[in-house]
Structures are given as structure tokens and as C-alpha cells.
Design a protein around this motif. Structure first.
Motif, PDB file in Angstrom:
ATOM      1  N   ARG A 117      -9.055  -2.751  -8.737  1.00 25.83           N
ATOM      2  CA  ARG A 117      -8.976  -3.957  -7.909  1.00 25.83           C
ATOM      3  C   ARG A 117      -8.496  -5.076  -8.823  1.00 25.83           C
ATOM      4  O   ARG A 117      -9.044  -5.291  -9.901  1.00 25.83           O
ATOM      5  CB  ARG A 117     -10.347  -4.293  -7.352  1.00 25.83           C
ATOM      6  N   THR A 135      -5.582  -2.012  -2.268  1.00 20.21           N
ATOM      7  CA  THR A 135      -5.795  -1.081  -3.376  1.00 20.21           C
ATOM      8  C   THR A 135      -6.876  -0.065  -3.031  1.00 20.21           C
ATOM      9  O   THR A 135      -6.782   1.113  -3.409  1.00 20.21           O
ATOM     10  CB  THR A 135      -6.177  -1.839  -4.655  1.00 20.21           C
ATOM     11  N   HIS A 136      -7.909  -0.497  -2.319  1.00 20.17           N
ATOM     12  CA  HIS A 136      -8.947   0.443  -1.902  1.00 20.17           C
ATOM     13  C   HIS A 136      -8.400   1.445  -0.902  1.00 20.17           C
ATOM     14  O   HIS A 136      -8.710   2.654  -0.964  1.00 20.17           O
ATOM     15  CB  HIS A 136     -10.135  -0.315  -1.297  1.00 20.17           C
ATOM     16  N   GLU A 186      -7.264  -6.682  -2.492  1.00 25.20           N
ATOM     17  CA  GLU A 186      -8.392  -5.775  -2.705  1.00 25.20           C
ATOM     18  C   GLU A 186      -8.417  -4.658  -1.668  1.00 25.20           C
ATOM     19  O   GLU A 186      -8.583  -3.475  -2.002  1.00 25.20           O
ATOM     20  CB  GLU A 186      -9.704  -6.565  -2.649  1.00 25.20           C
ATOM     21  N   GLU A 205       0.824  -1.212   0.000  1.00 23.11           N
ATOM     22  CA  GLU A 205       0.000   0.000   0.000  1.00 23.11           C
ATOM     23  C   GLU A 205       0.856   1.259   0.000  1.00 23.11           C
ATOM     24  O   GLU A 205       0.604   2.209  -0.758  1.00 23.11           O
ATOM     25  CB  GLU A 205      -0.921  -0.037   1.218  1.00 23.11           C
ATOM     26  N   TRP A 232     -11.115   4.440  -7.370  1.00 20.71           N
ATOM     27  CA  TRP A 232     -10.945   2.990  -7.227  1.00 20.71           C
ATOM     28  C   TRP A 232     -12.022   2.289  -8.031  1.00 20.71           C
ATOM     29  O   TRP A 232     -13.215   2.629  -7.902  1.00 20.71           O
ATOM     30  CB  TRP A 232     -11.033   2.577  -5.762  1.00 20.71           C
ATOM     31  N   TYR A 273     -17.376   5.048  -8.476  1.00 20.40           N
ATOM     32  CA  TYR A 273     -15.965   5.392  -8.401  1.00 20.40           C
ATOM     33  C   TYR A 273     -15.437   5.415  -6.977  1.00 20.40           C
ATOM     34  O   TYR A 273     -14.257   5.185  -6.745  1.00 20.40           O
ATOM     35  CB  TYR A 273     -15.723   6.763  -9.046  1.00 20.40           C
ATOM     36  N   VAL A 297      -7.367   3.310 -10.098  1.00 19.36           N
ATOM     37  CA  VAL A 297      -6.700   2.193  -9.435  1.00 19.36           C
ATOM     38  C   VAL A 297      -7.669   1.013  -9.455  1.00 19.36           C
ATOM     39  O   VAL A 297      -8.737   1.068  -8.839  1.00 19.36           O
ATOM     40  CB  VAL A 297      -6.301   2.539  -7.993  1.00 19.36           C
ATOM     41  N   ASP A 333     -13.964  -1.057  -8.555  1.00 20.72           N
ATOM     42  CA  ASP A 333     -14.292  -2.359  -7.981  1.00 20.72           C
ATOM     43  C   ASP A 333     -14.614  -3.319  -9.121  1.00 20.72           C
ATOM     44  O   ASP A 333     -15.669  -3.232  -9.752  1.00 20.72           O
ATOM     45  CB  ASP A 333     -15.487  -2.220  -7.041  1.00 20.72           C
ATOM     46  N   GLY A 337     -16.232   3.355  -4.780  1.00 25.94           N
ATOM     47  CA  GLY A 337     -16.043   1.985  -4.337  1.00 25.94           C
ATOM     48  C   GLY A 337     -16.917   1.641  -3.160  1.00 25.94           C
ATOM     49  O   GLY A 337     -17.928   2.282  -2.867  1.00 25.94           O
ATOM     50  N   VAL A 383      -6.528   4.449  -2.485  1.00 27.96           N
ATOM     51  CA  VAL A 383      -7.382   5.526  -2.986  1.00 27.96           C
ATOM     52  C   VAL A 383      -7.979   6.325  -1.833  1.00 27.96           C
ATOM     53  O   VAL A 383      -8.027   7.567  -1.877  1.00 27.96           O
ATOM     54  CB  VAL A 383      -8.487   4.946  -3.884  1.00 27.96           C
ATOM     55  N   GLU A 384      -8.415   5.642  -0.802  1.00 29.00           N
ATOM     56  CA  GLU A 384      -9.021   6.337   0.339  1.00 29.00           C
ATOM     57  C   GLU A 384      -8.020   7.288   1.003  1.00 29.00           C
ATOM     58  O   GLU A 384      -8.352   8.432   1.332  1.00 29.00           O
ATOM     59  CB  GLU A 384      -9.529   5.314   1.364  1.00 29.00           C
TER      60      GLU A 384
END
Length: 580
Positions: free
Chosen positions: A453, A463-464, A460, A408, A480, A550, A451, A482, A552, A467-468
Motif C-alpha cells: 500500500r 492495490t488491495h 489503497e 489496477e 498485500w 499478509y 504489493v 498494509d 490485509g 492482490v485479491e
């Protein structure tokens, strides 16, 4: 998809000329290092009986070796002469043709290409690089490459030119790259497969209409496994009466009135008018161009080469008719020092800032990002890192949580480097995206980055979280995607490959799940919806997608990491039980 090849059997299997090299038993070793095969004995030190006995023994031993050497040399010479005659018959005739070098403004190179210090050629090493040119007045088009010719018979030497001396150009070696397989598309016809292209390669040999304008695209799929390829282009040959048409975008005021009726570009005088090209850039560790390597595959066949234009990354760009660049390194992890990852200790983030893949000379030269600026970027990374974490978990001496956090952090560092180093002055010509995704009015317009998944759900949560965290820091142009539900991850090993989305590539160094042709098509179609407003010529025709698509899964980060926490705690307790 239809394809053909200049040399093919009825089953569409390309023929290959194989040069069989034969050398004497000790041709690679100096004679004095092996000892002379003939031993000389003088009469002053040895009795006559002994001399005769040894002469007879040597006579019986030496003559078979001499006959073997003579026969081998005769066979080698005959084979070389036969191969030379075959090559002369197959070599295109360049008499009466004009040579156009790579610096002509009518040749448009797309992707990461480097120019040699003498300006004699351009070299592209990333899979999927291509170049376009448009012309008229010629029946013949030949491609001039610097890639090696095994026979050593170069049909021609291009005229010398005054070499530019620009300090920033890489000083590439004069050595030839290996033969390379290419795909060529003439106008809107089917692809032509050119296996193992070298030296002078015929694209069209006397069968073009001289009264029409033609467009050609030459693509280097680079789908051979465990091989780093480089396309070395010196120029092209066309008829003396032919001409290349220079490219000009419709943004030029003098051409604005003529562009309204052009959908794909056409010639006006000696200029090709085209709508302004948009650019898609994809970074991935699992290129979809490996689609041709399924259960029917033979990577040396035209079917395998054609897989270079069947990957989702190539299809996606073609769906919009835009330029597309892929920084694809199959099997390379994002993190550095990845155990089992290809190219370790280097990581995918390192390759992104270089002019070529690891293992090429271009890798030693930093990429100058002024060459192009994408309108949108798609990052599909994590497959190789996940495989490394799973297969070599015992060697890392780190928990699953720690490995996920390292991935990450590296991902976030890559995105920030793209923002600050690669494309710091991004300006988009796309429509207002406020109707799709909420963005604060004060947020600066930045390069949109998606980005993804990973297709099978690996990493998963990580990657989420990437973005967060970036959105929390104020980067509102990162999204992100999904991908859960996009593909069927179940594989029926007894079923037909063409009816499934994945296949297990058991012939690779490490068994990997790869997308089939159907899987690649599905990914391209679904991605089309998300990047449409950035790449479509008329963004108003793009489908409306709500912000939730978007943003997610709107989960609490602590809850999202709960599974990883449980796994980490279970591992900690197990170690304590048995080792403490």
C-alpha cells in the motif's frame, strides 16, 4: 552515519573543479554566415574622400573588436593552460600499476549491467547499481571509468584486448557518459564520497595494508534531480604485486567445510569464500534514495550523494547482508500515457523489461533475466499515478473509478508478466512458509511478491484489489502489505525535518511528498519483518507473523470500493446537473 571525501572543506563540503570555457563571439558560427567584419572598398568605384572617410569609420569600429578577440583568446589559452596544470597535479599516477578489466571473475556486478559489444566496459544506469571486489597485496586502488573528463586529459589508455563478438551483447555507442558521483566503502569503514568521478579516480592511493585482504564496494546512487546518469566502468588499477580474489559461493562441495566459520566471507588461497548470496528486487516510482534532499540539501554536496544509501530499499538489503536491485523511476506512472508523469507515454511496466531507464541507451535493449533471480520482490507503486489522477483529473475525461480500474488492470498485467516472462522457472531455497501463511499443498512454488500500500494511502483500494484478484485466480505467492500506521503522514512545517517521516519536496518539477531519513529507516525496519524468512540466512530466527498480516484487510470487494463508487456517482450527478 559518517562519511568523508578526498577533497573537502572543514564543513565537509566537497570542492569542485570548474572548467570555465570561453570562446570568441562568433566561434560557433561560420564567418561567411555572419558577414565579414572588414569591408573592402576599391578605389575604382569610390571617390578618394569617401574612401578615407569610410576607412576612418571602419578603423574606429574594427580595432576595438580586434583587441577584444585577442584578449579573449589570450584569456582562454591561459585558462586552459592553468586548468591543464591543475588536472595534471590531481590526476593519479598509474605508473607501476597493473590494469584489471571488467571481465575479471574477481569483480562482481550486482544489478542491471550491460556489456558493450567489444567487451571493453560495463554500464549500469539504474539508481543504486554497485559492484564488489576483494584483493590483497596492494596499497593503491584506482577506478578506471569511461565517463567523460571535461579537460580531455585522460591519464592513460588501457591495453587493447581481443574483443568478443557475441550477438546478444548490446552495441553501445563509444560516447562518454557525463561525470558521475559515487560512493565507495572500503572494508567496513565509513563511506567515501567521490563527486563527479571521471576517467582515473583514486579510491585508495598508497595507504592500504598490503598484508591484509580488503573488500571494496563501489555504488552509483544517481540522486541528481532530472538527470539520467550512467556508470561506465572499464576496470581498476592495483599494484603490480596485488591480486584480485575470485568469488566462490559456499555451495561448492570442496569449500563446504571452510564455510561454517565464515559469516561475511574470507580469503582461502586465491578464492573468496562467501555464503550464498540472496537477492532482493524492488520496483518503485518513489525511491527512498531521495532522502538526502531535505531542507538542508544541496544536491551537489556529499550529503545529497550520501542519500543514495539512506533509502529504505538500500537499507533493507543491507540489513540482511544480501544483494539488492532497485528498478526505481522517480515520478514515473505505472500506466501508459500518464498525464504529467515522467517519461510518458512509457510506463513503469515498460521500463521493468528493459536494461536501463528511459532516456538511456540501455533502454533500447531488453533485459535478459537470466542474469539473476530474486528470492523476493517488493512492489511499491502508485504514488505517481495518484498524483496524476488528482492534478490532471479534468484532462483525463474519465471518472476516478475508471482511472483506478485502469491502474489496477495494469498492475495485474505487470505481475502476470513477471510470472510468465521474467521469472517463469522460479525455485526458492527458503524454508517452508506454511508456518506463516496458509498455502494450498497443490500450489506451485512461485516467486514471493509483496504489493505495498503506498505510504500515504494513495490508491489503497486498487492495490488491495490487485492482490485479491490474483489470489482468487490461484496465485498464492502474492501478498498485500498494509502500511497504514507505519508512518506519521502529518507534517509540521515549522518543526525539525529529522523528527518527521515526510517532507514536501517543493523544488521538484511537481511538489512531492518524500520520505525523510527517519521515515526511510522506519520503512526498512518494518519491511524487515515481512521479508525476513526469504532473505535471512537463518530463517528460524525470523519473527512469527500471522496470516492476517499478509492477507490485509479482509473486506468485501464491493464494500472496499464503496467510497470510489460514491465519488463516481457524485461526479456523474454534478455533470448531469450543469451540462445536460
Amino acid at each position: 552515519m559518517v562519511y568523508n571525501t578526498p577533497l573537502s572543506t572543514p564543513a565537509n563540503t566537497p570542492l569542485r573543479l570548474q572548467l570555465i570555457g570561453f570562446s570568441p563571439p562568433w566561434s560557433d558560427v561560420r564567418l561567411e554566415e555572419r558577414g565579414s567584419p572588414i569591408r573592402i572598398v576599391t578605389s575604382e568605384h569610390v571617390p578618394s574622400v569617401t574612401r578615407k572617410t569610410r576607412f576612418r569609420r571602419n578603423h574606429r569600429t574594427i580595432w576595438p573588436a580586434i583587441f577584444l578577440i585577442i584578449g579573449s583568446l589570450w584569456f582562454w589559452a591561459g585558462n586552459q593552460e592553468a586548468q591543464k596544470k591543475v588536472n595534471q597535479k590531481l590526476a593519479p599516477d598509474i605508473e607501476g600499476l597493473q590494469f584489471i578489466d571488467v571481465n575479471h571473475p574477481g569483480i562482481r556486478f550486482v544489478g542491471r549491467w550491460t556489456t558493450t559489444s567489444d567487451g571493453a566496459r560495463k554500464e549500469g544506469s539504474f539508481p543504486g547499481v554497485y559492484f564488489d571486489f576483494t584483493f590483497n597485496g596492494t596499497r593503491t586502488v584506482l577506478l578506471s571509468l569511461h565517463n567523460s573528463d571535461p579537460s580531455g586529459n585522460a591519464p592513460a589508455i588501457e591495453p587493447l584486448r581481443e574483443a568478443p563478438t557475441l550477438a546478444f551483447l548490446p552495441s553501445t555507442k563509444l560516447s562518454n557518459a557525463e561525470p558521475i558521483s559515487l560512493l565507495v566503502r572500503v572494508d567496513d569503514n565509513e563511506y567515501i564520497v567521490l563527486p563527479n568521478a571521471t576517467s582515473i579516480t583514486a579510491i585508495q592511493n598508497g595507504n592500504l595494508d598490503v598484508h591484509s585482504v580488503h573488500s571494496i564496494r563501489v555504488i552509483a546512487p544517481m540522486v541528481r534531480e532530472n538527470t539520467v546518469e550512467t556508470l561506465q566502468v572499464k576496470g581498476i588499477y592495483i599494484d603490480e604485486g596485488g591480486q584480485l580474489l575470485q568469488f566462490a559461493t559456499s555451495s561448492e562441495p570442496a569449500l563446504q567445510d571452510s564455510v561454517s566459520s565464515l559469516e561475511h566471507g574470507r580469503a582461502i588461497g586465491e578464492t573468496v569464500v562467501q555464503p550464498p548470496e540472496k537477492m532482493l528486487e524492488i520496483v518503485t516510482d518513489l525511491p527512498g534514495s531521495m532522502a538526502g534532499r531535505d531542507r538542508r540539501r544541496n544536491i551537489g554536496t556529499a550529503r545529497g550523494i550520501l542519500g543514495g544509501v539512506m533509502g529504505w530499499e538500500y537499507l533493507l538489503g543491507e540489513m540482511f547482508g544480501t544483494d539488492h536491485v532497485m528498478i526505481g523511476m522517480d515520478g514515473m506512472c505505472l500506466i501508459q500515457d500518464c498525464i504529467g508523469g515522467r517519461g510518458s507515454p512509457a510506463g513503469l511496466a515498460d521500463v521493468f523489461f528493459q536494461s536501463g531507464p528511459l532516456g538511456t541507451e540501455q533502454y533500447a535493449h531488453p533485459w535478459l533475466f537470466q542474469a539473476y533471480t530474486p528470492d523476493v520482490m517488493v512492489l511499491n507503486i502508485g504514488n505517481s499515478d495518484w498524483e496524476s489522477f488528482q492534478v490532471h483529473s479534468d484532462r483525463y475525461n474519465r471518472t476516478a473509478w475508471e482511472l483506478s480500474v485502469a491502474f489496477e488492470d495494469t498492475y495485474i498485467a505487470l505481475v502476470k508478466a513477471i510470472r510468465t516472462l521474467a521469472y517463469p522457472k522460479y525455485s526458492t531455497t527458503t524454508v517452508d512458509s506454511s508456518r506463516y501463511v496458509y498455502s494450498p499443498p497443490s500450489a506451485a512454488a512461485e516467486l514471493p511478491i509483496f504489493v505495498m500500500r503506498p505510504f500515504r494511502g494513495q490508491l489503497e483500494q486498487a492495490t488491495h484489489a490487485v492482490v485479491e484478484r490474483l489470489r482468487t485466480e490461484g496465485d498464492m505467492s502474492i501478498f498485500w502489505l498494509d502500511t497504514s500506521g507505519w508512518l506519521n503522514t502529518e507534517v509540521d512545517f515549522e518543526g525539525k525535518v529529522e523528527e518527521q517521516d515526510f517532507f514536501l519536496d517543493a523544488k521538484s518539477e511537481t511538489k512531492q511528498w518524500r520520505l525523510t531519513e527517519r521515515g526511510n529507516q522506519r520503512v526498512a525496519i518494518l519491511l524487515h519483518l515481512h521479508v525476513c524468512r526469504y532473505l535471512a540466512r537463518d530463517a528460524q530466527k525470523c519473527a512469527f507473523l500471522p496470516p492476517e498480516v499478509y492477507l490485509g484487510k479482509l473486506l468485501d470487494p464491493q464494500i472496499m470500493r464503496f467510497d470510489e463508487y460514491i465519488e463516481d456517482e457524485r461526479e456523474r450527478r454534478t455533470k448531469k446537473l450543469f451540462w445536460d
